[in-house]
Motif scaffolding. Structure first.
Motif, PDB file in Angstrom:
ATOM      1  N   LEU A 180    -106.027  34.392  24.781  1.00 40.31           N
ATOM      2  CA  LEU A 180    -106.286  34.775  26.168  1.00 40.31           C
ATOM      3  C   LEU A 180    -106.890  36.170  26.239  1.00 40.31           C
ATOM      4  N   ASN A 181    -106.311  37.083  25.457  1.00 37.85           N
ATOM      5  CA  ASN A 181    -106.872  38.438  25.325  1.00 37.85           C
ATOM      6  C   ASN A 181    -107.202  39.054  26.685  1.00 37.85           C
ATOM      7  N   ASP A 182    -106.221  39.014  27.592  1.00 38.61           N
ATOM      8  CA  ASP A 182    -106.444  39.566  28.922  1.00 38.61           C
ATOM      9  C   ASP A 182    -105.213  40.351  29.354  1.00 38.61           C
ATOM     10  N   ASP A 183    -105.061  40.563  30.652  1.00 36.02           N
ATOM     11  CA  ASP A 183    -103.954  41.376  31.143  1.00 36.02           C
ATOM     12  C   ASP A 183    -102.721  40.555  31.520  1.00 36.02           C
ATOM     13  N   SER A 184    -102.641  39.330  31.036  1.00 38.75           N
ATOM     14  CA  SER A 184    -101.465  38.507  31.307  1.00 38.75           C
ATOM     15  C   SER A 184    -100.212  39.127  30.694  1.00 38.75           C
ATOM     16  N   ILE A 185     -99.105  38.969  31.389  1.00 38.42           N
ATOM     17  CA  ILE A 185     -97.799  39.368  30.859  1.00 38.42           C
ATOM     18  C   ILE A 185     -97.142  38.108  30.318  1.00 38.42           C
ATOM     19  N   ILE A 186     -96.793  38.141  29.030  1.00 39.27           N
ATOM     20  CA  ILE A 186     -96.315  36.938  28.349  1.00 39.27           C
ATOM     21  C   ILE A 186     -94.888  37.129  27.867  1.00 39.27           C
ATOM     22  N   TYR A 187     -94.090  36.072  28.069  1.00 41.24           N
ATOM     23  CA  TYR A 187     -92.696  36.046  27.637  1.00 41.24           C
ATOM     24  C   TYR A 187     -92.502  34.903  26.644  1.00 41.24           C
ATOM     25  N   GLY A 188     -91.663  35.135  25.643  1.00 46.43           N
ATOM     26  CA  GLY A 188     -91.269  34.081  24.718  1.00 46.43           C
ATOM     27  C   GLY A 188     -89.761  33.945  24.756  1.00 46.43           C
TER      28      GLY A 188
END
Length: 269
Positions: free
Chosen positions: A107-115
């Motif tokens: 994605l390489n963007d400003d998304s905030i990702i949770y695992g």
């Protein structure tokens, strides 16, 4: 801004030094490897729930060879086609973190990702990929995120609770659910079981509006015995091999195996 929530009261968590706190003063420390344990004792059935270290290591070694990137690409391509700025994305049941990390890379963007995963061992391994993902030990039946805060939930080969999905997703949010069809890894099943049973998938379908649903099928060639065993050991099938069938493990080397999955996109509105 992150949307972490207290698993006890679902109030937002605020970072105070190296501790997350909610307004009710429930506190959760950040581990040295930068993950946060939000798994409550009532939410776990054993002291060390989730996949064991051997299975997780096999999964890590296998996935890092890229064999399942064809699955990852289906998920990522959908998100890319529907992306918008500052998305909040949860990878549910992330295991040792490969899919989550690669999703962030792609994605390489400003998304905030949770695992999120119930296995502490898995999240400890995941945190070694990157510190730029919110890695959480937690239960999918009690997701530690604020109500209606997520744009996307991905769930690849993992159990989900529909009420928690509905609570966490925004009104215009969606979930990408990857599930196994009956021919998935059929070659392993034929080696291991006396009879390969056809199972209904009605119990893994969710009570949401289906935005898109399709089957994806592909044969992949495993290049050596190590990769073949790693794939087998990261599935439940390995642990169901009867004693009189254990000899089949000695015959495994290069191997052709079928990926047969259903990709379903559910939307909330």
């Amino acid at each position: 801004m992150h949307k972490l929530a207290c698993p006890k009261c679902h109030q937002p968590l605020i970072l105070d030094g190296k501790t997350y706190k909610c307004q009710n003063n429930h506190c959760y420390d950040i581990a040295k490897s930068q993950y946060i344990n939000l798994l409550l004792n009532p939410d776990k059935s054993t002291n060390n729930p989730g996949d064991n270290k051997e299975s997780l290591m096999c999964r890590k070694n296998y996935l890092n060879q890229g064999y399942y990137d064809v699955i990852l690409n289906e998920v990522v391509n959908y998100i890319k086609a529907h992306r918008h700025p500052q998305m909040q994305i949860l990878d549910l049941g992330c295991g040792e973190g490969y899919y989550t990390y690669r999703m962030q890379q792609e994605l390489n963007d400003d998304s905030i990702i949770y695992g999120l995963d119930i296995s502490k061992d898995g999240i400890q391994m995941a945190s070694k990929y990157t510190k730029d993902i919110y890695w959480m030990v937690g239960n999918s039946k009690n997701i530690p995120l604020v109500d209606h805060s997520l744009d996307v939930i991905t769930a690849l080969f993992t159990v989900v609770k529909d009420s928690e999905i509905k609570r966490c997703l925004k009104e215009d949010g969606y979930m990408i659910h990857v599930t196994a069809n009956n021919k998935h890894l059929i070659e392993f099943k034929e080696l291991i079981y006396d009879e390969v049973k056809v199972k209904s998938d009605q119990f893994i379908r969710l009570p949401f509006e289906v935005s898109e649903s399709y089957d994806f099928k592909k044969t992949i060639h495993l290049r050596n015995r190590e990769d073949t065993l790693n794939l087998l050991k990261m599935t439940p099938h390995y642990y169901h091999i009867k004693k009189d069938r254990r000899h089949v493990l000695d015959t495994l080397g290069e191997f052709d195996v079928t990926i047969d999955i259903r990709i379903t996109v559910y939307k909330m509105s």
